[in-house]
Write an enzyme that holds these catalytic residues in place. Structure first.
Site, PDB file in Angstrom:
ATOM      1  N   CYS A  23       0.815  -1.203   0.000  1.00 57.46           N
ATOM      2  CA  CYS A  23       0.000   0.000   0.000  1.00 57.46           C
ATOM      3  C   CYS A  23       0.853   1.259   0.000  1.00 57.46           C
ATOM      4  O   CYS A  23       2.017   1.224   0.332  1.00 57.46           O
ATOM      5  CB  CYS A  23      -0.858   0.089   1.266  1.00 57.46           C
ATOM      6  SG  CYS A  23      -1.923  -1.323   1.484  1.00 57.46           S
ATOM      7  N   GLY A  55      -0.100   0.367  -4.810  1.00 57.88           N
ATOM      8  CA  GLY A  55      -1.351  -0.368  -4.607  1.00 57.88           C
ATOM      9  C   GLY A  55      -2.421   0.155  -5.533  1.00 57.88           C
ATOM     10  O   GLY A  55      -2.661   1.364  -5.565  1.00 57.88           O
ATOM     11  N   ASN A 129       0.389   0.613   5.800  1.00 53.24           N
ATOM     12  CA  ASN A 129       1.205  -0.086   4.813  1.00 53.24           C
ATOM     13  C   ASN A 129       2.020  -1.129   5.573  1.00 53.24           C
ATOM     14  O   ASN A 129       2.717  -0.792   6.526  1.00 53.24           O
ATOM     15  CB  ASN A 129       2.134   0.909   4.105  1.00 53.24           C
ATOM     16  CG  ASN A 129       3.109   0.252   3.140  1.00 53.24           C
ATOM     17  OD1 ASN A 129       4.148   0.807   2.826  1.00 53.24           O
ATOM     18  ND2 ASN A 129       2.789  -0.928   2.647  1.00 53.24           N
ATOM     19  N   GLY A 130       1.942  -2.373   5.125  1.00 54.21           N
ATOM     20  CA  GLY A 130       2.670  -3.449   5.784  1.00 54.21           C
ATOM     21  C   GLY A 130       1.749  -4.612   6.067  1.00 54.21           C
ATOM     22  O   GLY A 130       0.637  -4.683   5.536  1.00 54.21           O
ATOM     23  N   TYR A 276      12.717  -2.807  -6.560  1.00 58.41           N
ATOM     24  CA  TYR A 276      11.509  -2.777  -7.370  1.00 58.41           C
ATOM     25  C   TYR A 276      10.422  -1.862  -6.834  1.00 58.41           C
ATOM     26  O   TYR A 276       9.774  -1.167  -7.608  1.00 58.41           O
ATOM     27  CB  TYR A 276      10.979  -4.219  -7.439  1.00 58.41           C
ATOM     28  CG  TYR A 276       9.631  -4.402  -8.078  1.00 58.41           C
ATOM     29  CD1 TYR A 276       9.521  -4.688  -9.430  1.00 58.41           C
ATOM     30  CD2 TYR A 276       8.467  -4.317  -7.322  1.00 58.41           C
ATOM     31  CE1 TYR A 276       8.279  -4.874 -10.016  1.00 58.41           C
ATOM     32  CE2 TYR A 276       7.225  -4.499  -7.903  1.00 58.41           C
ATOM     33  CZ  TYR A 276       7.133  -4.777  -9.246  1.00 58.41           C
ATOM     34  OH  TYR A 276       5.913  -4.953  -9.814  1.00 58.41           O
ATOM     35  N   ASP A 380      14.430  -6.500 -13.332  1.00 56.65           N
ATOM     36  CA  ASP A 380      14.718  -6.299 -11.905  1.00 56.65           C
ATOM     37  C   ASP A 380      14.589  -7.564 -11.067  1.00 56.65           C
ATOM     38  O   ASP A 380      15.259  -7.710 -10.060  1.00 56.65           O
ATOM     39  CB  ASP A 380      13.849  -5.173 -11.325  1.00 56.65           C
ATOM     40  CG  ASP A 380      12.368  -5.448 -11.472  1.00 56.65           C
ATOM     41  OD1 ASP A 380      11.998  -6.609 -11.704  1.00 56.65           O
ATOM     42  OD2 ASP A 380      11.574  -4.511 -11.368  1.00 56.65           O
ATOM     43  N   CYS A 416       7.285 -13.300   1.261  1.00 61.47           N
ATOM     44  CA  CYS A 416       7.387 -12.173   2.198  1.00 61.47           C
ATOM     45  C   CYS A 416       6.166 -12.176   3.103  1.00 61.47           C
ATOM     46  O   CYS A 416       5.046 -12.295   2.619  1.00 61.47           O
ATOM     47  CB  CYS A 416       7.443 -10.861   1.415  1.00 61.47           C
ATOM     48  SG  CYS A 416       7.363  -9.398   2.482  1.00 61.47           S
TER      49      CYS A 416
HETATM   50  S1  SF4 Z   1      10.936 -10.427   2.690  1.00 60.30           S
HETATM   51 FE1  SF4 Z   1      11.759  -9.267   0.905  1.00 60.30          FE
HETATM   52  S2  SF4 Z   1      10.038  -8.001   0.204  1.00 60.30           S
HETATM   53 FE2  SF4 Z   1       9.543  -8.710   2.273  1.00 60.30          FE
HETATM   54  S3  SF4 Z   1      10.231  -7.097   3.643  1.00 60.30           S
HETATM   55 FE3  SF4 Z   1      11.889  -8.564   3.505  1.00 60.30          FE
HETATM   56  S4  SF4 Z   1      13.185  -7.829   1.804  1.00 60.30           S
HETATM   57 FE4  SF4 Z   1      11.220  -6.778   1.657  1.00 60.30          FE
END
Ligand code: SF4
Length: 496
Positions: A23, A55, A129-130, A276, A380, A416
């Site tokens: 987000c 987002g 965000n998160g 990215y 990327d 992630c």
């Molecule tokens: S797992 Fe990868 S995308 Fe997720 S917070 Fe860590 S570095 Fe960033």
């Protein structure tokens, strides 16, 4: 009103969506007497517009005029959800805004943000965000029946809104929210959260102790702005002041900016922001993302040289690293693929049969530039590999003599849990295949990924201050098996 989902897609192949960010968040406070001129809803609209890449499923803005909060949100892009007449109805001197990609909960209207809750003395609107990783534990603190949506953000909002009678004599609620509620809840909240929230009188910003997702503070001539990226400060003419510190809570009102620490900082900024997620014109920790990406390209050229005639990017994501690769290798840089940026999800998607050709809807090779050439193609990241496979095939069909694929991130082999939706490990091509197997699968003449150490060196941030989990599987915030599903609360509610 429910608008169509017109996500502008950077996906080359709809079956191979790239990483989806969680987000973009934005907040603004101006003195009440400037409310008419400052038009906080329009500033928020422009801020969200600058953050649209983070987002594209839904967008929303909440505005307070000092007495009450009004929220407007809907599915779609910022420019689809808001028009002048809607923005003109959102009047006040404090605003928060959000553009969303869902990492917890489904992409539905109920789950769009800002979230809104009545409190003891008024109300609270919040954007996030998160991704939280202890949502069930947090939800257990709520009285039954207090959840209306299915997101970690909804749980957090309900907790921050507190229980009736919470404003104490020592720390009375200045608007609708007691700061005590934030100082009680934020320390027990785990995972990635860059939050912007407000009651009728005060704007708040908070960042998790690891500072996984970015959040910055900016200054207007008369007022303050908080945003996911510095690019959103630029667009509204705010000067960058500083990053919101990991573990810090800011309160902004007519008394200025007040800072409190709710936890000791343990910085683990997301390394993938450099690869990215963030805009190239954003600055993280004092360094432009573009400069970092060009440097990654230089290092990639030294780590994985190629005998070639031309370096081309996969537009637009591979462009800065391709520039760096060309610079360090001495191989000319050029355009070999043209992108049609206007293909969105409302666009009629090709059926499976014509999908093989469908990639040309989004990318077309420049035959004269690539015919007979040995090409280095820079991108990327590789998630599932379908996009890169299609590009290699397209370039060969257009007459390329050789295709050497270079990737400006290490293989993404782990999911992630902190707000970026890649895919499951089973779907990640690097979660299952070696580099040589991936090369064969793509049909490339050679394949090279930058190493993790070189990527980190290019970021100029110490390794132990970065989250690198999607590359090395080392998760800086422990995630229980039970907390790993995107639709966690929906499943829990279905079961109960
Ligand atoms: S797992 Fe990868 S995308 Fe997720 S917070 Fe860590 S570095 Fe960033």
């Amino acid at each position: 009103m429910l608008l169509g989902d017109g996500r502008l897609s950077h996906d080359i192949d709809p079956t191979d969506r790239g990483p989806q960010d969680a987000c973009g968040v934005f907040g603004v406070w101006v003195p009440a007497d400037d409310a008419g001129e400052a038009e906080v809803s329009k500033l928020t609209y422009y801020g969200l517009y600058a953050l649209q890449h983070r987002g594209q499923e839904s967008a929303g803005i909440a505005v307070s005029d000092g007495a009450r909060i009004v929220v407007f949100k809907d599915m779609g892009l910022v420019a689809q959800v808001f028009d002048e007449s809607v923005l003109n109805t959102l009047r006040g001197h404090i605003a928060v805004g959000h553009c969303r990609y869902s990492t917890t909960g489904s992409p539905t209207w109920e789950n769009a943000q800002p979230t809104f809750r009545s409190t003891d003395g008024g109300s609270l609107a919040l954007v996030h965000n998160g991704n939280l990783i202890n949502t069930p534990e947090l939800a257990a603190r709520l009285e039954p029946g207090r959840l209306t949506a299915t997101t970690d953000t909804e749980v957090l909002t309900a907790l921050l809104a507190g229980r009736p009678g919470q404003g104490s004599a020592e720390s009375p609620a200045r608007g609708g929210m007691s700061i005590d509620a934030a100082m009680e809840i934020l320390p027990v909240t785990r995972g990635a959260f860059s939050l912007v929230f407000m009651d009728e009188r005060t704007l708040y910003a908070a960042r998790d102790p690891e500072g996984v997702r970015p959040l910055v503070l900016g200054r207007l001539e008369r007022g303050w702005v908080v945003a996911s990226e510095t690019a959103a400060l630029d667009i509204v003419g705010a000067a960058f002041v500083r990053e919101v510190e990991p573990g810090e809570l800011l309160a902004i009102d007519e008394d200025g900016v007040r800072s409190q620490r709710f936890a000791e900082p343990r910085p683990k900024g997301c390394l993938f922001e450099y690869v990215y997620l963030a805009r190239p014109d954003t600055t993280i920790s004092g360094r432009s993302v573009q400069a970092t990406r060009v440097e990654v390209g230089r290092r990639l050229a030294r780590e994985h040289p190629a005998e070639a005639d031309l370096v081309i990017p996969t537009p637009e994501s591979g462009t800065p690293a391709a520039i760096g690769y060309a610079e360090a290798s001495g191989i000319p840089y050029g355009q070999g693929l043209v992108k049609n940026s206007y293909v969105g999800r409302t666009f009629i998607q090709p059926s499976q049969t014509i999908r093989q050709l469908g990639i040309r809807l989004k990318l077309n090779p420049l035959r004269e530039a690539i015919e007979g050439k040995r090409l280095v193609v820079v991108d990327d990241s590789i998630v599932r590999g379908n996009t890169q496979r299609a590009i290699v095939r397209m370039l060969r069909e257009a007459g390329a003599a050789e295709v050497h694929v270079r990737i400006s991130s290490p293989p993404v082999a782990w999911p992630c849990f902190y707000g970026i939706d890649f895919a499951t490990r089973a779907e990640l091509i690097a979660g299952n295949l070696s580099v040589e197997e991936i090369r064969t699968s793509l049909g490339a003449d050679s394949l090279g990924f930058i190493s993790l150490d070189e990527l980190i060196a290019a970021s100029q941030i110490a390794k132990d201050r970065l989250c690198r989990a999607c590359f090395d599987g080392v998760y800086p915030i422990r995630v229980d098996e039970a907390s790993r599903g995107k639709h966690l609360l929906e499943v829990a509610q279905t079961r109960s």
